[in-house]
Write a protein that holds these residues in place. Structure first.
Motif, PDB file in Angstrom:
ATOM      1  N   LEU A 173       0.833  -1.203   0.000  1.00 47.28           N
ATOM      2  CA  LEU A 173       0.000   0.000   0.000  1.00 47.28           C
ATOM      3  C   LEU A 173       0.868   1.253   0.000  1.00 47.28           C
ATOM      4  CD1 LEU A 173      -2.792  -0.979   2.543  1.00 47.28           C
ATOM      5  CD2 LEU A 173      -3.082  -0.551   0.103  1.00 47.28           C
ATOM      6  N   TRP A 174       1.895   1.280   0.853  1.00 45.80           N
ATOM      7  CA  TRP A 174       2.725   2.469   1.032  1.00 45.80           C
ATOM      8  C   TRP A 174       3.532   2.812  -0.217  1.00 45.80           C
ATOM      9  CZ3 TRP A 174       2.522   5.745   5.023  1.00 45.80           C
ATOM     10  CH2 TRP A 174       3.537   6.695   5.138  1.00 45.80           C
ATOM     11  N   TYR A 175       4.112   1.779  -0.872  1.00 48.97           N
ATOM     12  CA  TYR A 175       5.025   2.029  -1.979  1.00 48.97           C
ATOM     13  C   TYR A 175       4.392   1.903  -3.364  1.00 48.97           C
ATOM     14  CZ  TYR A 175       8.726   2.019   1.450  1.00 48.97           C
ATOM     15  OH  TYR A 175       9.517   2.319   2.530  1.00 48.97           O
ATOM     16  N   VAL A 176       3.220   1.290  -3.480  1.00 47.26           N
ATOM     17  CA  VAL A 176       2.609   1.094  -4.796  1.00 47.26           C
ATOM     18  C   VAL A 176       1.273   1.821  -4.901  1.00 47.26           C
ATOM     19  CG1 VAL A 176       1.726  -0.612  -6.431  1.00 47.26           C
ATOM     20  CG2 VAL A 176       3.748  -1.140  -5.065  1.00 47.26           C
ATOM     21  N   VAL A 177       0.354   1.523  -4.017  1.00 48.31           N
ATOM     22  CA  VAL A 177      -1.009   2.035  -4.152  1.00 48.31           C
ATOM     23  C   VAL A 177      -1.086   3.525  -3.836  1.00 48.31           C
ATOM     24  CG1 VAL A 177      -3.376   1.817  -3.317  1.00 48.31           C
ATOM     25  CG2 VAL A 177      -1.989  -0.228  -3.683  1.00 48.31           C
ATOM     26  N   PHE A 178      -0.531   3.939  -2.708  1.00 50.74           N
ATOM     27  CA  PHE A 178      -0.633   5.352  -2.325  1.00 50.74           C
ATOM     28  C   PHE A 178       0.072   6.291  -3.310  1.00 50.74           C
ATOM     29  CE2 PHE A 178      -1.182   3.929   2.342  1.00 50.74           C
ATOM     30  CZ  PHE A 178      -2.523   3.673   2.121  1.00 50.74           C
ATOM     31  N   PRO A 179       1.290   5.982  -3.786  1.00 55.35           N
ATOM     32  CA  PRO A 179       1.883   6.877  -4.795  1.00 55.35           C
ATOM     33  C   PRO A 179       1.082   6.934  -6.096  1.00 55.35           C
ATOM     34  CG  PRO A 179       3.590   5.544  -3.797  1.00 55.35           C
ATOM     35  CD  PRO A 179       2.272   4.997  -3.311  1.00 55.35           C
ATOM     36  N   TRP A 180       0.469   5.820  -6.488  1.00 50.96           N
ATOM     37  CA  TRP A 180      -0.356   5.820  -7.689  1.00 50.96           C
ATOM     38  C   TRP A 180      -1.624   6.649  -7.468  1.00 50.96           C
ATOM     39  CZ3 TRP A 180      -5.351   3.848  -8.144  1.00 50.96           C
ATOM     40  CH2 TRP A 180      -5.861   3.819  -9.444  1.00 50.96           C
ATOM     41  N   LEU A 181      -2.169   6.610  -6.251  1.00 55.48           N
ATOM     42  CA  LEU A 181      -3.421   7.278  -5.956  1.00 55.48           C
ATOM     43  C   LEU A 181      -3.255   8.770  -5.660  1.00 55.48           C
ATOM     44  CD1 LEU A 181      -6.444   6.673  -5.512  1.00 55.48           C
ATOM     45  CD2 LEU A 181      -5.907   6.260  -3.115  1.00 55.48           C
ATOM     46  N   ALA A 182      -2.118   9.176  -5.143  1.00 59.53           N
ATOM     47  CA  ALA A 182      -1.914  10.552  -4.698  1.00 59.53           C
ATOM     48  C   ALA A 182      -2.211  11.617  -5.777  1.00 59.53           C
ATOM     49  CB  ALA A 182      -0.497  10.723  -4.157  1.00 59.53           C
ATOM     50  N   PRO A 183      -1.729  11.472  -7.006  1.00 66.54           N
ATOM     51  CA  PRO A 183      -2.036  12.505  -8.007  1.00 66.54           C
ATOM     52  C   PRO A 183      -3.511  12.563  -8.393  1.00 66.54           C
ATOM     53  CG  PRO A 183      -0.243  11.106  -8.767  1.00 66.54           C
ATOM     54  CD  PRO A 183      -0.783  10.499  -7.537  1.00 66.54           C
ATOM     55  N   ARG A 184      -4.250  11.513  -8.114  1.00 66.96           N
ATOM     56  CA  ARG A 184      -5.656  11.467  -8.501  1.00 66.96           C
ATOM     57  C   ARG A 184      -6.597  12.020  -7.442  1.00 66.96           C
ATOM     58  NH1 ARG A 184      -2.637   7.812 -10.696  1.00 66.96           N
ATOM     59  NH2 ARG A 184      -3.032   6.965 -12.756  1.00 66.96           N
ATOM     60  N   LEU A 185      -6.071  12.332  -6.260  1.00 69.51           N
ATOM     61  CA  LEU A 185      -6.903  12.871  -5.193  1.00 69.51           C
ATOM     62  C   LEU A 185      -6.993  14.399  -5.295  1.00 69.51           C
ATOM     63  CD1 LEU A 185      -5.701  10.749  -2.168  1.00 69.51           C
ATOM     64  CD2 LEU A 185      -7.794  10.499  -3.447  1.00 69.51           C
ATOM     65  N   PRO A 186      -8.166  14.956  -5.049  1.00 66.85           N
ATOM     66  CA  PRO A 186      -8.334  16.400  -5.185  1.00 66.85           C
ATOM     67  C   PRO A 186      -7.879  17.176  -3.922  1.00 66.85           C
ATOM     68  CG  PRO A 186     -10.413  15.400  -4.623  1.00 66.85           C
ATOM     69  CD  PRO A 186      -9.428  14.288  -4.798  1.00 66.85           C
ATOM     70  N   MET A 187      -6.604  17.023  -3.573  1.00 67.63           N
ATOM     71  CA  MET A 187      -6.071  17.762  -2.434  1.00 67.63           C
ATOM     72  C   MET A 187      -5.034  18.770  -2.924  1.00 67.63           C
ATOM     73  SD  MET A 187      -5.633  15.173   0.682  1.00 67.63           S
ATOM     74  CE  MET A 187      -5.787  13.462   0.304  1.00 67.63           C
ATOM     75  N   GLY A 188      -4.938  19.851  -2.215  1.00 65.24           N
ATOM     76  CA  GLY A 188      -4.088  20.975  -2.547  1.00 65.24           C
ATOM     77  C   GLY A 188      -2.711  20.637  -2.874  1.00 65.24           C
TER      78      GLY A 188
END
Length: 46
Positions: A31-46
């Motif tokens: 989750l930490w090294y694969v899923v979260f980095p992939w998901l981070a640019p897709r989240l609508p956060m500042g």
């Protein structure tokens, strides 16, 4: 659910505990090294 998983693991309690800790660590690392980095640019956060 957790009881079913616990009964399916091989060995005694120390081995089951070791396997559980290793599997949990592998899931957290994935989750930490694969899923979260992939998901981070897709989240609508500042």
């Amino acid at each position: 659910m957790y009881r079913l998983l616990w009964r399916r693991l091989p060995g005694g309690t120390p081995l089951r505990l070791t396997i559980t800790v290793l599997l949990t660590g592998a899931v957290v690392a994935a989750l930490w090294y694969v899923v979260f980095p992939w998901l981070a640019p897709r989240l609508p956060m500042g």
